[in-house]
Design a protein around this motif. Structure first.
Motif, short mmCIF file in Angstrom:
data_model
loop_
_atom_site.label_atom_id
_atom_site.label_comp_id
_atom_site.label_asym_id
_atom_site.label_seq_id
_atom_site.Cartn_x
_atom_site.Cartn_y
_atom_site.Cartn_z
N ILE A 1 19.72 -78.98 -46.38
CA ILE A 1 19.58 -78.39 -47.77
C ILE A 1 20.79 -77.67 -47.78
O ILE A 1 20.90 -76.33 -46.68
CB ILE A 1 18.81 -78.51 -48.58
N GLY A 2 21.62 -77.48 -48.81
CA GLY A 2 22.50 -76.55 -48.94
C GLY A 2 22.26 -75.32 -49.53
O GLY A 2 21.40 -75.83 -49.65
N THR A 3 22.44 -74.02 -48.65
CA THR A 3 21.81 -72.89 -49.35
C THR A 3 22.92 -72.54 -50.47
O THR A 3 21.95 -71.81 -51.21
CB THR A 3 21.72 -71.29 -48.23
N HIS A 4 23.81 -73.50 -51.87
CA HIS A 4 24.39 -72.98 -52.51
C HIS A 4 24.58 -74.01 -53.26
O HIS A 4 24.90 -74.82 -52.96
CB HIS A 4 25.50 -72.45 -52.79
N GLY A 5 23.24 -74.73 -54.62
CA GLY A 5 23.94 -75.32 -55.20
C GLY A 5 24.89 -75.41 -56.49
O GLY A 5 25.29 -74.07 -57.17
N ARG A 6 24.21 -75.89 -57.90
CA ARG A 6 24.91 -75.87 -58.34
C ARG A 6 24.70 -74.48 -59.57
O ARG A 6 25.66 -73.76 -60.54
CB ARG A 6 24.15 -76.91 -60.17
N SER A 7 23.39 -73.87 -59.48
CA SER A 7 23.61 -72.18 -59.75
C SER A 7 24.45 -71.27 -59.16
O SER A 7 25.70 -70.34 -60.27
CB SER A 7 22.53 -72.24 -59.23
N GLY A 8 25.54 -71.72 -58.46
CA GLY A 8 26.68 -71.47 -58.42
C GLY A 8 26.69 -69.52 -58.02
O GLY A 8 27.98 -69.06 -57.86
N VAL A 9 25.90 -69.32 -56.85
CA VAL A 9 25.16 -68.07 -56.50
C VAL A 9 26.57 -67.38 -55.67
O VAL A 9 26.36 -68.46 -54.90
CB VAL A 9 24.01 -67.84 -56.14
N GLU A 10 26.44 -66.56 -54.92
CA GLU A 10 27.33 -65.49 -54.42
C GLU A 10 26.69 -66.12 -52.22
O GLU A 10 25.32 -66.56 -52.63
CB GLU A 10 27.53 -64.68 -54.59
N ARG A 11 27.42 -66.20 -51.37
CA ARG A 11 27.06 -66.43 -50.51
C ARG A 11 25.75 -65.71 -50.29
O ARG A 11 25.32 -66.38 -49.18
CB ARG A 11 28.14 -66.54 -48.78
N HIS A 12 25.45 -64.48 -50.51
CA HIS A 12 24.35 -63.58 -49.73
C HIS A 12 23.19 -64.25 -50.68
O HIS A 12 22.07 -63.10 -50.17
CB HIS A 12 24.94 -61.96 -50.06
N LEU A 13 23.32 -65.07 -51.45
CA LEU A 13 21.92 -64.83 -52.69
C LEU A 13 21.89 -67.01 -52.27
O LEU A 13 22.30 -67.29 -52.09
CB LEU A 13 21.98 -65.28 -53.74
N LEU A 14 20.31 -67.07 -51.65
CA LEU A 14 20.13 -68.54 -51.82
C LEU A 14 19.74 -68.93 -53.05
O LEU A 14 19.75 -68.77 -53.89
CB LEU A 14 18.35 -68.64 -50.73
N GLY A 15 20.11 -70.10 -52.47
CA GLY A 15 19.80 -71.05 -54.19
C GLY A 15 18.21 -71.29 -54.53
O GLY A 15 17.33 -71.13 -53.51
N SER A 16 18.41 -71.43 -55.65
CA SER A 16 16.49 -70.84 -56.19
C SER A 16 15.99 -72.20 -55.56
O SER A 16 14.61 -72.23 -55.48
CB SER A 16 16.29 -70.99 -57.38
N VAL A 17 16.75 -73.38 -55.65
CA VAL A 17 15.92 -74.41 -55.35
C VAL A 17 15.56 -74.44 -53.66
O VAL A 17 14.78 -75.13 -53.38
CB VAL A 17 16.90 -75.48 -55.72
N THR A 18 16.63 -74.30 -52.80
CA THR A 18 16.48 -74.26 -51.58
C THR A 18 15.26 -73.21 -51.00
O THR A 18 14.41 -73.48 -49.88
CB THR A 18 18.05 -73.40 -50.65
N GLU A 19 15.52 -72.18 -51.09
CA GLU A 19 14.46 -71.05 -51.56
C GLU A 19 13.14 -71.40 -51.81
O GLU A 19 12.46 -71.20 -50.74
CB GLU A 19 14.68 -69.73 -52.62
N ASN A 20 12.98 -72.33 -52.76
CA ASN A 20 11.47 -72.83 -53.56
C ASN A 20 10.85 -74.03 -51.76
O ASN A 20 10.42 -74.04 -51.69
CB ASN A 20 11.80 -73.98 -54.01
N VAL A 21 12.30 -74.71 -50.90
CA VAL A 21 11.97 -76.01 -50.76
C VAL A 21 10.95 -75.15 -49.52
O VAL A 21 10.49 -76.04 -48.90
CB VAL A 21 12.99 -76.43 -50.41
N VAL A 22 12.20 -73.85 -48.87
CA VAL A 22 12.48 -72.69 -47.63
C VAL A 22 10.89 -72.47 -46.85
O VAL A 22 9.96 -72.97 -46.93
CB VAL A 22 12.75 -72.54 -46.98
N ARG A 23 10.65 -72.07 -48.35
CA ARG A 23 9.23 -71.14 -48.54
C ARG A 23 7.81 -72.32 -48.35
O ARG A 23 6.38 -72.30 -48.54
CB ARG A 23 9.25 -70.47 -49.68
N ASN A 24 7.77 -73.74 -48.92
CA ASN A 24 7.12 -74.39 -49.32
C ASN A 24 6.89 -75.73 -48.15
O ASN A 24 5.96 -76.40 -48.49
CB ASN A 24 6.78 -74.58 -50.17
#
Length: 304
Positions: free
Chosen positions: A268-291
């Protein structure tokens, strides 16, 4: 994307000697074996907690520091021995360094030209499963290469051609998601696995006067376009592929699909449609990794 032996020439296995770190190193070793890659084993001595307590006598500080360094040496030797037992032909480099662990790892990736980092999501802090270990989380946020995040329960599930049957590649059609496509195809090809791709049509992120049915229809069309991009790349590589448009919050749809379809590995990509900068995980990716119950390959968006 080139074959796995060309895509991965070096794998970094950071370790603090914990069971979680060993799980990450073991699954990272699977990738090194599949690619015939060089293995780097790194342990970081972080003495800041000890040295920050002024009431401790200097002799006690020295003793505590020595104990930490001994633990680091043991941790590195344990992983290096595991590598040698698994595949004696792999070249192994062991390093013990000092500093803030995630900063040292970030620097090592750049200096040594590492292609993939593999880490457990639970380290010495003993955090609950739904909370990432702080070092792993910071590494995911900062390093410019893919990171294989391995949950504690995945320590015994090998990633080999014999054991890996299904690879899941979520997509939202964004540049961040596309960055992960080639990696997902590469791993499916290397393990001779079925590539599953999923797009979640989540209408909850839209507000206004538009009819829900119209929004859903538009998202489903976007989803089919995104899935077709993955299908094209998979077919070009000779990889079997299946695509699904789901509905609802993306992280929940991805995790449910993984459970229901016996997925062995997520990319999974660490940056999705939210357009966050490189130093922030995308929220979807973060939730997937956590669970997630399986290893998750987190692919940062390319610098270009």
């Amino acid at each position: 994307m080139p074959p796995i032996e060309d895509a991965i020439e070096s794998v970094l296995l950071p370790t603090d000697g914990s069971e979680g770190a060993l799980a990450g190193a073991t699954r990272g070793l699977d990738l090194a074996v599949a690619a015939g890659a060089d293995v780097h084993v790194l342990s970081v001595v972080d003495t800041s907690d000890v040295e920050g307590v002024s009431a401790i006598l200097e002799d006690d500080i020295d003793e505590a520091r020595a104990a930490i360094e001994t633990e680091a040496e043991t941790a590195v030797e344990t992983v290096a021995r595991t590598v040698e037992e698994r595949d004696p032909d792999l070249e192994v480099t062991t390093t013990i360094d000092r500093g803030k662990p995630f900063r040292v790892i970030e620097s090592y990736v750049d200096t040594a030209g590492i292609d993939v980092v593999a880490m457990g999501t639970k380290g010495r802090a003993g955090l609950e499963r739904v909370v990432l270990g702080s070092v792993t989380e910071n590494v995911l946020r900062t390093v410019p290469v893919p990171v294989l995040a391995v949950p504690p329960g995945a320590g015994d599930a090998e990633l080999t051609a014999e054991t890996t049957e299904n690879v899941l590649l979520p997509t939202d059609g964004s540049e961040g998601a596309v960055a992960a496509v080639d990696w997902g195809v590469t791993f499916a090809d290397a393990f001779d696995a079925m590539l599953h791709t999923i797009y979640s049509a989540d209408t909850s992120r839209f507000t206004g006067d538009a009819e829900p049915g119209e929004i859903l229809t538009k998202l489903e069309r976007e989803g089919e376009d995104a899935l077709e991009t993955v299908r094209d790349r998979a077919r070009a590589a000779g990889v079997s592929v299946t695509g699904t448009v789901a509905s609802g919050p993306p992280a929940r749809a991805i995790l449910n699909y993984a459970d229901e379809n016996e997925i062995d590995l997520l990319a999974i990509g660490t940056h999705g449609r939210s357009g966050v900068e490189r130093h922030l995980l995308g929220s979807v990716t973060e939730n997937v990794v956590r669970n997630a119950d399986v290893p998750v390959l987190c692919v940062p968006m390319r610098g270009d």
